[in-house]
Design an enzyme around this catalytic site. Structure first.
Site, short mmCIF file in Angstrom:
data_model
loop_
_atom_site.label_atom_id
_atom_site.label_comp_id
_atom_site.label_asym_id
_atom_site.label_seq_id
_atom_site.Cartn_x
_atom_site.Cartn_y
_atom_site.Cartn_z
N MET A 30 -15.33 -57.79 38.64
CA MET A 30 -16.46 -58.50 39.23
C MET A 30 -16.16 -58.83 40.69
O MET A 30 -16.81 -59.70 41.29
CB MET A 30 -16.78 -59.78 38.43
CG MET A 30 -17.19 -59.46 36.99
SD MET A 30 -18.26 -60.70 36.25
CE MET A 30 -17.21 -62.14 36.32
N ALA A 32 -14.12 -60.15 44.20
CA ALA A 32 -13.27 -61.28 44.63
C ALA A 32 -11.84 -60.97 44.19
O ALA A 32 -11.19 -61.74 43.48
CB ALA A 32 -13.77 -62.61 44.06
N HIS A 34 -7.95 -60.02 43.57
CA HIS A 34 -6.65 -60.63 43.82
C HIS A 34 -5.58 -59.69 43.24
O HIS A 34 -5.91 -58.63 42.72
CB HIS A 34 -6.58 -62.05 43.21
CG HIS A 34 -7.03 -62.10 41.77
ND1 HIS A 34 -6.33 -61.50 40.75
CD2 HIS A 34 -8.11 -62.68 41.18
CE1 HIS A 34 -6.94 -61.71 39.61
NE2 HIS A 34 -8.04 -62.41 39.84
N HIS A 37 -6.12 -58.04 39.80
CA HIS A 37 -6.96 -56.84 39.79
C HIS A 37 -6.17 -55.64 40.35
O HIS A 37 -6.24 -54.54 39.81
CB HIS A 37 -8.19 -57.03 40.69
CG HIS A 37 -9.13 -58.10 40.25
ND1 HIS A 37 -9.30 -59.27 40.96
CD2 HIS A 37 -9.98 -58.18 39.19
CE1 HIS A 37 -10.22 -60.02 40.35
NE2 HIS A 37 -10.64 -59.40 39.28
N GLY A 147 -7.06 -56.46 31.86
CA GLY A 147 -5.97 -57.43 31.96
C GLY A 147 -5.86 -58.28 30.71
O GLY A 147 -6.86 -58.70 30.14
N VAL A 176 -0.99 -61.49 35.79
CA VAL A 176 -0.30 -61.73 37.06
C VAL A 176 -0.53 -63.20 37.42
O VAL A 176 -1.64 -63.70 37.35
CB VAL A 176 -0.85 -60.80 38.18
CG1 VAL A 176 -0.20 -61.13 39.52
CG2 VAL A 176 -0.60 -59.34 37.81
N SER A 185 -6.97 -65.89 39.19
CA SER A 185 -8.36 -65.77 38.75
C SER A 185 -9.25 -65.91 39.98
O SER A 185 -8.94 -66.70 40.88
CB SER A 185 -8.68 -66.91 37.76
OG SER A 185 -10.08 -67.08 37.66
N SER A 186 -10.33 -65.18 39.99
CA SER A 186 -11.28 -65.31 41.11
C SER A 186 -11.79 -66.74 41.18
O SER A 186 -12.12 -67.25 42.24
CB SER A 186 -12.45 -64.34 40.93
OG SER A 186 -11.98 -63.02 40.79
P1 AMP Z 1 -12.87 -59.96 36.47
O1 AMP Z 1 -13.10 -59.49 37.86
O2 AMP Z 1 -12.49 -61.39 36.38
O3 AMP Z 1 -13.97 -59.54 35.53
O4 AMP Z 1 -11.59 -59.18 35.95
C1 AMP Z 1 -11.51 -57.79 35.98
C2 AMP Z 1 -10.27 -57.36 35.26
O5 AMP Z 1 -9.12 -57.93 35.88
C3 AMP Z 1 -10.24 -57.81 33.79
O6 AMP Z 1 -9.71 -56.76 32.99
C4 AMP Z 1 -9.31 -59.00 33.84
O7 AMP Z 1 -8.64 -59.24 32.61
C5 AMP Z 1 -8.32 -58.55 34.91
N1 AMP Z 1 -7.63 -59.71 35.47
C6 AMP Z 1 -8.19 -60.83 35.99
N2 AMP Z 1 -7.22 -61.71 36.35
C7 AMP Z 1 -6.03 -61.13 36.04
C8 AMP Z 1 -4.67 -61.52 36.16
N3 AMP Z 1 -4.32 -62.71 36.66
N4 AMP Z 1 -3.71 -60.67 35.73
C9 AMP Z 1 -4.05 -59.46 35.20
N5 AMP Z 1 -5.31 -59.03 35.07
C10 AMP Z 1 -6.29 -59.84 35.47
#
Ligand code: AMP
Length: 283
Positions: A30, A32, A34, A37, A147, A176, A185-186
């Site tokens: 989504m 943002a 870090h 990702h 993740g 991570v 986290s975003s």
């Molecule tokens: P999101 O953008 O929050 O939907 O996350 C996209 C992907 O990144 C998902 O598969 C999450 O599980 C993964 N993700 C988000 N934060 C972390 C993290 N701290 N460590 C590893 N993977 C992550």
């Protein structure tokens, strides 16, 4: 890096890229972005010839009272980060591109949809599973990387891949963390400096559970109690759930035999954060 905004363009780019038998790895996000990702992008890169990433803040996984409108968005920064990682295809569709007027088709993994975050965020996993199914149809990857941060999501997507027979290999990467242990986290961007310190309670509580478990405790109720005690010592942190479940079925475990997922969700101020660890009992 080729940037695609329509499903048609994305599918053509993917098919063209894979024509010579190349493997395509895919990382849905989504935005943002870090290091969490980027670790997924690197895992895809290590396994595949080509890497596709999607950036789409999916309205269907947010309830009306949640943070869809304020979710952090910085496309230019994300694009530069992905370029540096050598990503081949970036899919960044609009909301109407993914959910055309009168879209009425949803994908639900019924038995798992109401567990963990699905319990406190009704409809959340329906939104997640639907977007991932749509993205798999559009991108047609050989492999997709998720993740462990979103452990319930992993279990649910694993089941969807199996049930709908998507020819996609699922790769799961470890969480991570920031140097002090906070899971990246975003949504950490919402935290004030004081909340940022309080947020560490989630991970600290998981470490406490791990340590009590290492000391021989196998009763999930007692382990959860140990975790909750750490959370309750921080009055600004409001617990949503603290559970120990089977990592595949997300069912409560009554006795820890094999691997068990310790998962926590809590509000720090108005920001809802999640974290988890896996503990390994006797096989
Ligand atoms: P999101 O953008 O929050 O939907 O996350 C996209 C992907 O990144 C998902 O598969 C999450 O599980 C993964 N993700 C988000 N934060 C972390 C993290 N701290 N460590 C590893 N993977 C992550």
């Amino acid at each position: 890096m080729n940037i695609l905004n329509t499903s048609e363009d994305m599918r053509s780019a993917s098919r063209l890229a894979r024509r010579s038998g190349k493997c395509l790895g895919f990382v849905p996000t989504m935005g943002a972005l870090h290091e969490g990702h980027l670790s997924l992008v690197r895992a895809a890169r290590a396994r595949c010839d080509l890497v596709a990433v999607s950036i789409f803040v999916n309205p269907a996984q947010f309830a009306p009272n949640e943070d869809f409108a304020s979710y952090p968005r910085d496309f230019d920064r994300d694009r530069e980060l992905l370029k540096k990682e050598g990503v081949d295809l970036l899919f960044a569709p609009s909301v109407p591109e993914i959910y055309p007027d009168a879209a009425a088709t949803w994908v639900t993994v019924e038995t798992l949809a109401n567990r963990l975050c699905g319990k406190s965020r009704p409809g959340h996993f329906r939104g997640v599973v639907t977007i991932v199914a749509k993205l798999f149809h559009i991108v047609e990857p050989d492999l997709a990387v998720f993740g462990q941060k979103d452990a319930a999501q992993v279990a649910i997507i694993r089941r969807m891949i199996r049930d709908l027979k998507f020819p996609v290999e699922l790769v799961v990467c470890p969480i991570v963390r920031e140097a002090d242990g906070l899971a990246m986290s975003s949504r950490n961007a919402y935290l004030t400096p004081q909340e940022r310190r309080q947020a560490l309670t989630l991970y600290r509580s998981l470490l406490e559970v791990q340590s009590v478990f290492a000391g021989g405790e196998r009763d999930p109720t007692k382990l959860i109690g140990a975790g909750k005690k750490i959370i309750s010592a921080e009055p600004q942190v409001r617990l949503d759930y603290y559970e120990i479940v089977d990592p595949e079925t997300l069912e409560f475990v009554t006795q820890i035999g094999g691997s068990a997922l310790v998962a926590v969700a809590a509000f720090v101020g108005t920001t809802r954060l999640i974290d988890n660890i896996l503990i390994q009992g006797n096989p």
